[in-house]
Design a protein around this motif. Structure first.
Motif, short mmCIF file in Angstrom:
data_model
loop_
_atom_site.label_atom_id
_atom_site.label_comp_id
_atom_site.label_asym_id
_atom_site.label_seq_id
_atom_site.Cartn_x
_atom_site.Cartn_y
_atom_site.Cartn_z
N SER A 92 7.93 26.05 -17.36
CA SER A 92 7.27 24.58 -17.84
C SER A 92 7.24 23.83 -16.36
O SER A 92 7.89 23.70 -15.89
N LYS A 94 6.66 21.02 -15.48
CA LYS A 94 7.60 19.70 -15.08
C LYS A 94 8.87 20.13 -14.86
O LYS A 94 9.72 19.12 -14.27
N VAL A 115 -0.61 16.41 -22.79
CA VAL A 115 0.28 15.81 -21.89
C VAL A 115 1.17 14.81 -22.53
O VAL A 115 2.12 14.41 -22.18
N ASP A 117 3.71 12.38 -24.93
CA ASP A 117 4.83 12.52 -25.71
C ASP A 117 4.68 11.92 -27.16
O ASP A 117 3.67 11.48 -27.43
N ALA A 181 8.02 16.41 -26.10
CA ALA A 181 6.52 16.49 -25.55
C ALA A 181 5.60 17.20 -26.75
O ALA A 181 6.28 18.18 -27.24
N PRO A 205 3.24 10.45 -18.91
CA PRO A 205 4.05 11.70 -18.97
C PRO A 205 4.80 11.89 -17.66
O PRO A 205 4.67 11.49 -16.74
N SER A 206 5.70 12.83 -17.82
CA SER A 206 6.06 13.30 -16.66
C SER A 206 5.20 14.26 -15.88
O SER A 206 4.40 14.96 -16.25
N GLN A 209 3.64 17.65 -16.93
CA GLN A 209 3.69 17.89 -18.18
C GLN A 209 2.44 18.71 -19.01
O GLN A 209 1.51 18.13 -18.82
#
Length: 317
Positions: A92, A94, A115, A117, A181, A205-206, A209
């Motif tokens: 992943s 991220k 992307v 959450d 996520a 998002p991170s 992501q």
């Protein structure tokens, strides 16, 4: 498992055997690696076999900030590549540290999934419907901080584990909701379990992501794996990760970033930095050339730093 970046590389995998794809053994990791394997076989005709690799992040129950951040999921897979036990690995994105590893190629960044959450809450509730004092679980400092900015009356509970483990906290009644996520739910065929999907304008998002990273050591294999690369996704996540690197932030800092191509030539990047408590935050956006994502990432990071981002990341309240 032994091996180091300085080891002599194994011969390029020949066409007579299946390529060995190193993957974590979690249900989500296997689903993601299986997607990559199928796509590579469809594009090149090469058979791929999955090789399970256990990482310290999978066996430890300590908080990620304590055991070294999301990189703990990556290190064992990289060691397997260095040692020649696998030919390539899927991460992943991220989870990848922003520093480039010696001797490895980031051969492909796959086309990005969602992307966003997502909230998985009891009784189909949305975030605004949760009562004051409701317990919401998440393992990410970014999510904790941004949730507290929206709903300071909630009790944010740090949790770890795979998607099943997290969602079961809600099913069992231990928690009122969890935030995960959306891409993970989608890849497991469980998107319908989300009771609310947050747009990036609500919870940023991170960096990285929703995208998957494909890493290998052999340059010839890197050329083969490049068929899976999505140039626009790569530009977007390079901008996000450059921002993260310039901020010198890791998984323990509440930092979000999201870049999107406005057209084939223009990339827009939004960054957010908050205090751990969610009491204060900064958010800003800039646009730049798709062909120069690093410059855009640096520009956003420097603008955040000029506005006091370093102080926010160091603050506990």
């Amino acid at each position: 498992m032994s091996g180091s970046p300085a080891d002599e590389g194994s011969p390029a995998p020949g066409p007579e055997r299946a390529l060995r794809l190193g993957t974590r053994a979690s249900t989500l990791a296997l689903a993601q690696s299986g997607m990559v394997a199928e796509a590579l076989t469809a594009a090149t005709g090469r058979a791929v076999e999955l090789v399970h690799v256990t990482t310290y992040g999978d066996t430890s129950r300590e908080a990620l900030s304590v055991i070294g951040g999301t990189g703990v999921f990556v290190n064992a897979l990289r060691e397997a590549i260095y040692a020649g036990d696998v030919d390539f690995a899927v991460h992943s994105l991220k989870d990848l540290p922003t520093a480039a590893p010696e001797g490895l190629h980031l051969a492909a960044i796959t086309e990005r999934a969602a992307v966003n959450d997502a909230l998985v809450a009891r009784d189909g509730l949305k975030l605004a419907d949760l009562p004051a004092g409701a317990k919401v679980g998440t393992g990410a400092a970014r999510r904790m901080a941004l949730l507290k900015m929206i709903r300071p009356d909630l009790e944010i509970v740090p949790i770890r584990g795979n998607v099943d483990t997290r969602v079961n906290h809600v099913r069992s009644g231990d928690l009122d909701a969890v935030v995960v996520a959306l891409a993970g739910l989608q890849r497991l065929g469980r998107a319908e379990e989300a009771t609310e999907v947050f747009g990036p304008d609500v919870i940023l998002p991170s960096p990285g992501q929703g995208a998957l990273a494909v890493e290998c050591k052999d340059p010839e294999l890197a050329e083969l794996l490049a068929v899976l690369d999505s140039p626009l996704t790569r530009a977007a996540v390079v901008a996000e990760r450059t921002m993260l690197a310039v901020l010198e932030a890791g998984c323990s800092a509440p930092v979000g970033g999201h870049a999107i191509a406005l057209d084939d030539n223009v990339l827009s990047l939004t960054g957010v930095v908050a205090t751990v408590s969610g009491s204060r935050g900064l958010r800003l956006s800039h646009a730049g050339a798709v062909s120069e994502p690093e410059a855009l990432g640096r520009r956003v990071a420097q603008a955040l730093l000029a506005d006091g981002a370093a102080e926010l990341m160091e603050a506990g309240a």
